[in-house]
Design a protein around this motif. Structure first.
Motif, PDB file in Angstrom:
ATOM      1  N   VAL A 162      -4.971   9.880   4.007  1.00 31.85           N
ATOM      2  CA  VAL A 162      -5.217   8.902   5.075  1.00 31.85           C
ATOM      3  C   VAL A 162      -6.029   9.659   6.114  1.00 31.85           C
ATOM      4  N   LEU A 164      -4.289  -2.909  -6.255  1.00 27.67           N
ATOM      5  CA  LEU A 164      -4.245  -1.440  -6.286  1.00 27.67           C
ATOM      6  C   LEU A 164      -3.937  -0.906  -7.678  1.00 27.67           C
ATOM      7  N   PRO A 194      -3.131   2.438  10.132  1.00 29.10           N
ATOM      8  CA  PRO A 194      -2.216   1.836   9.154  1.00 29.10           C
ATOM      9  C   PRO A 194      -0.756   2.014   9.550  1.00 29.10           C
ATOM     10  N   ARG A 196      -9.994  -0.331   4.436  1.00 27.56           N
ATOM     11  CA  ARG A 196      -9.746  -1.522   5.252  1.00 27.56           C
ATOM     12  C   ARG A 196     -10.855  -1.647   6.278  1.00 27.56           C
ATOM     13  N   TRP A 227     -10.201  -3.912   1.560  1.00 26.27           N
ATOM     14  CA  TRP A 227      -9.295  -4.799   2.309  1.00 26.27           C
ATOM     15  C   TRP A 227     -10.113  -5.336   3.487  1.00 26.27           C
ATOM     16  N   VAL A 239       0.845  -1.204   0.000  1.00 28.20           N
ATOM     17  CA  VAL A 239       0.000   0.000   0.000  1.00 28.20           C
ATOM     18  C   VAL A 239       0.877   1.250   0.000  1.00 28.20           C
ATOM     19  N   TRP A 250      -9.471   3.837   6.872  1.00 24.03           N
ATOM     20  CA  TRP A 250      -9.315   2.823   7.904  1.00 24.03           C
ATOM     21  C   TRP A 250     -10.297   3.117   9.023  1.00 24.03           C
ATOM     22  N   THR A 308      -9.154   4.340  -4.375  1.00 24.38           N
ATOM     23  CA  THR A 308      -9.320   4.261  -2.927  1.00 24.38           C
ATOM     24  C   THR A 308      -9.170   2.836  -2.442  1.00 24.38           C
ATOM     25  N   ILE A 309      -8.612   2.706  -1.232  1.00 22.37           N
ATOM     26  CA  ILE A 309      -8.618   1.421  -0.539  1.00 22.37           C
ATOM     27  C   ILE A 309      -9.265   1.642   0.814  1.00 22.37           C
ATOM     28  N   PHE A 324      -6.552   6.066   1.526  1.00 23.22           N
ATOM     29  CA  PHE A 324      -6.667   4.881   2.387  1.00 23.22           C
ATOM     30  C   PHE A 324      -7.655   5.161   3.512  1.00 23.22           C
ATOM     31  N   MET A 326       0.866   4.080  -2.778  1.00 22.09           N
ATOM     32  CA  MET A 326       0.465   5.455  -2.434  1.00 22.09           C
ATOM     33  C   MET A 326       1.543   6.450  -2.853  1.00 22.09           C
TER      34      MET A 326
END
Lengths: 325, 402
Positions: free
Chosen positions: A54, A165, A33, A82, A117, A14, A28, A79-80, A26, A18
């Motif tokens: 983030v 990703l 992270p 988690r 994720w 990641v 979360w 975008t990710i 990201f 990034m």
């Protein structure tokens, strides 16, 4: 190159992406992270990239950050998100009705560079019910328009995260707790494990044994027992449930004539069921067995859940029976 | 500004500010006209008395004649595209199929709000979003072709009415799942923050959409992250056939903004200029990094929730529906947002009666031409449904063959 824990290996991917993709964001919820390698290297995505890439955390509100991730992805910001292990399907409707369908519904206009994720608890004794589940990947694999990957060790986890990703389509990335402690060397540099490519872990002639994620970890534990039982097993980890890399599996079953599919999800409609169905269609005359978690929620008591869990001794026993059949 | 304000209260301030600006003639004129409109009766009946005066006058200070004519043109396009589509559908010769939700009666909300946006701003629409598409510059040919499910349609025949999308114009799409527009627009607003641009993102939703969790998620997080987000609730009084008061305890849905200290406004949804003004102010706040705004526009749909029950070829409005009274429908039709807008432009001297009539005729011709374009367009390939599932390739059709 050294063994790295699963979460660290994934965060390495990641972090790399990034740095390479200036808008990759990201989300979360509860697990910051941040990870430390056994050699003391620290990855802290929040310190490195900061808000807004983030966010300073988000509420316990999966529908918000997965929905927002979808909206951002549609508008051109990859975008990710988690999401923790106990709540994997809160955002299911978003995946079902938006994330998986929008490209198609819009005639190819909507892009969805999005990775969910999904931390997976796995069949551990103690947490019971909601925090000891597995197999939700087969729910997502039943939906068109998304890809589903389930790595079984930190090496594959890192390589599949890079691939996810970089993928223009939405990927549900299942990260089961069982894989964190699997000791394999993980390179520091970036590399891809291609989505939809199986790996043959061991070659053999008597039987094909297939499983992904926590089931693959357990199959690996059964290797010694299989050898002691005199069984020459070909062991395959598909690593992706969607697309399902059937060529490798079909080729193997044509050779061995026998397939044991192992799954930590529930027996009914787990991924192993689909693998068996496709092999039954593709390899007439082959013999099949399925080893999955029963159609019951996971109980807390160790004595109960371990009796139900598809573990190494049960895999050896099922293989022995199938080879004798 | 943390209270839910009815626009008339807000307008006191804004009028004082604008007294220093040019445009007095227009504003004074509109105040008079607004007073007349409020006297018509329908507004007090549905508790809209607060909505008319003041705001629309402010709008006239900011809009050029060209912009006003463009708004009128878009209202006409939306109106006549849907009206003539209804006629074609009921006539039956085209064998049209699928779901269609008409926004006739509600056009002023979409056209007024979107007139306050730039081309690169985002909108996320509802299942009743034709007017929003047209307001944002949607192409009638491509819209019609999509209704006819042709390969030249906006969605190449994959989507139909409920999903028409034009990403090249910042239109994130109509969407068949109530409430999803809020969360998707909020995500796009977060994306704007990441990219650091000056865009804004607008979610349109019906009164039913505020009861979905996604509305609350978007409003709360919009306030938390100060997102450039504007949520516009088109309150047409009905969640399908269930009256809004059966679904939410609030008389004014904009009151929900109070809980998160977000500005909330109630505006007359039949008054495009009032909607423009309140949206314009929300857009300025959003571009200045001051966070989201919730706007509730009180409006009414002249047809049924979906399709054409109670409608006839050539008859304006749907009547005899079991859940609402024809008397109400007639009262709302008497407050037609497009007739109202036309009267304003003519009274202001922006258009003559003849020019307005010419515009109507031209729009009707354009709409009918777009239907012909759709009719003459090619069908999609039979197996095209296997494409566009992913960015590349087609999914296998192996299920047919074992």
């Amino acid at each position: 190159m050294a063994p790295k824990p699963g979460t660290y290996a994934i965060l390495e991917a990641v972090q790399h992406e990034m740095r390479a993709q200036p808008h990759l964001t990201f989300w979360w919820q509860s697990s910051k992270p941040v990870a430390v390698s056994p050699m003391g290297q620290v990855i802290d995505l929040f310190a490195e990239f900061g808000d807004p890439r983030v966010p300073f955390g988000t509420a316990i509100n999966e529908e918000w950050y997965i929905g927002a991730a979808a909206g951002a992805a549609m508008s051109g910001v990859p975008t990710i998100a988690r999401t923790p292990s106990m709540t994997p399907v809160r955002a299911f409707d978003l995946v079902f009705n938006q994330i998986g369908k929008l490209r198609h519904m819009t005639g190819g206009q909507a892009h969805m560079p999005l990775v969910i994720w999904q931390d997976g608890a796995g069949r551990a004794a103690g947490p019971a019910g909601q925090h000891a589940d597995a197999g939700q990947e087969s729910l997502y694999a039943a939906l068109p328009g998304v890809k589903v990957v389930v790595p079984a060790d930190p090496y594959d986890a890192k390589g599949l995260m890079h691939a996810s990703l970089r993928d223009p389509d939405p990927v549900i990335f299942f990260h089961y707790a069982e894989i964190n402690g699997v000791r394999v060397d993980v390179p520091d540099e970036a590399y891809e494990v291609k989505i939809g490519e199986a790996i043959t872990r061991q070659e053999g002639n008597d039987i094909t044994i297939v499983g992904y994620g926590p089931a693959a970890v357990e199959i690996n534990r059964a290797v010694e027992g299989l050898k002691e039982a005199g069984i020459s097993a070909e062991i395959i980890d598909p690593r992706s449930l969607k697309p399902l890399p059937m060529d490798t599996i079909l080729q193997s079953v044509r050779k061995t004539g026998r397939l044991l599919a192992v799954d930590h999800g529930h027996e009914t409609l787990c991924g192993a069921t689909e693998i068996i169905a496709r092999c039954a269609i593709g390899v007439p005359g082959a013999k099949f067995a399925r080893l999955a978690f029963p159609d019951a929620p996971p109980p807390g008591a160790r004595r109960m859940i371990e009796w139900m869990r598809p573990d190494a001794p049960k895999i050896v026993e099922a293989a022995r029976k199938l080879v004798a059949a | 500004m943390s209270d839910t304000l009815h626009v008339s209260e807000k307008s006191t301030v804004s009028n004082q500010e604008r007294d220093k600006q040019p445009g007095m003639r227009r504003r004074t004129f509109l105040k008079t006209l607004g007073g007349v409109a409020a006297g018509v009766g329908i507004m007090s009946k549905i508790d809209l008395a607060h909505a008319a005066n003041g705001w629309n006058a402010g709008a006239l200070d900011q809009l050029s004649n060209e912009q006003l004519v463009d708004m009128y043109d878009k209202m006409l396009k939306s109106r006549w595209w849907e009206e003539l589509l209804k006629d074609a559908w009921l006539a039956g010769e085209d064998d049209l199929y699928g779901y269609v939700h008409l926004s006739i009666g509600q056009e002023a909300v979409s056209i007024g709000a979107i007139a306050a946006l730039n081309e690169d701003d985002f909108i996320a629409s509802t299942h009743r979003g034709h007017a929003q598409l047209i307001a944002k510059g949607g192409d009638l040919n491509k819209m019609s072709a999509e209704i006819w499910f042709k390969s030249t349609g906006y969605n190449k025949g994959y989507g139909g009415s409920m999903h028409i999308t034009d990403t090249s114009k910042g239109i994130l799409g109509m969407n068949g799942i109530v409430g999803s527009s809020h969360i998707l627009a909020a995500g796009a607003a977060y994306g704007i923050k990441v990219r650091g641009t000056q865009q804004v993102s607008v979610a349109f939703g019906g009164d039913g959409s505020v009861n979905q969790g996604w509305f609350y998620d978007a409003l709360r997080n919009g306030a938390l992250y100060k997102l450039p987000l504007i949520i516009i609730i088109e309150n047409n009084g009905w969640q399908v056939s269930n009256p809004t008061e059966n679904t939410n305890p609030l008389k004014d849905l904009a009151t929900m903004a109070k809980g998160f200290e977000v500005p909330g406004y109630v505006v007359d949804g039949q008054d495009a200029l009032a909607v423009y003004s309140v949206t314009k102010q929300a857009v300025e706040r959003a571009r200045n990094g001051e966070g989201p705004t919730l706007i509730e526009a009180k409006t009414y749909r002249f047809y049924d929730h979906a399709m054409f029950a109670g409608a006839k070829v050539g008859q304006f409005g749907a009547f005899g529906l079991p859940y609402r009274s024809d008397k109400d429908v007639h009262a709302w039709i008497a407050n037609d947002p497009i007739e109202k807008f036309r009267a304003t432009l003519i009274a202001l001297g922006v258009l003559t009666n003849e020019q307005a009539d010419e515009m109507v005729q031209k729009v009707k011709d354009e709409v009918l031409a777009s239907f012909d374009y759709a009719r003459q367009s090619p069908d999609p390939d039979e197996d095209a449904g296997l494409a566009n599932v992913y960015a590349e390739g087609k999914v296998a059709a192996s299920q047919f063959f074992a």
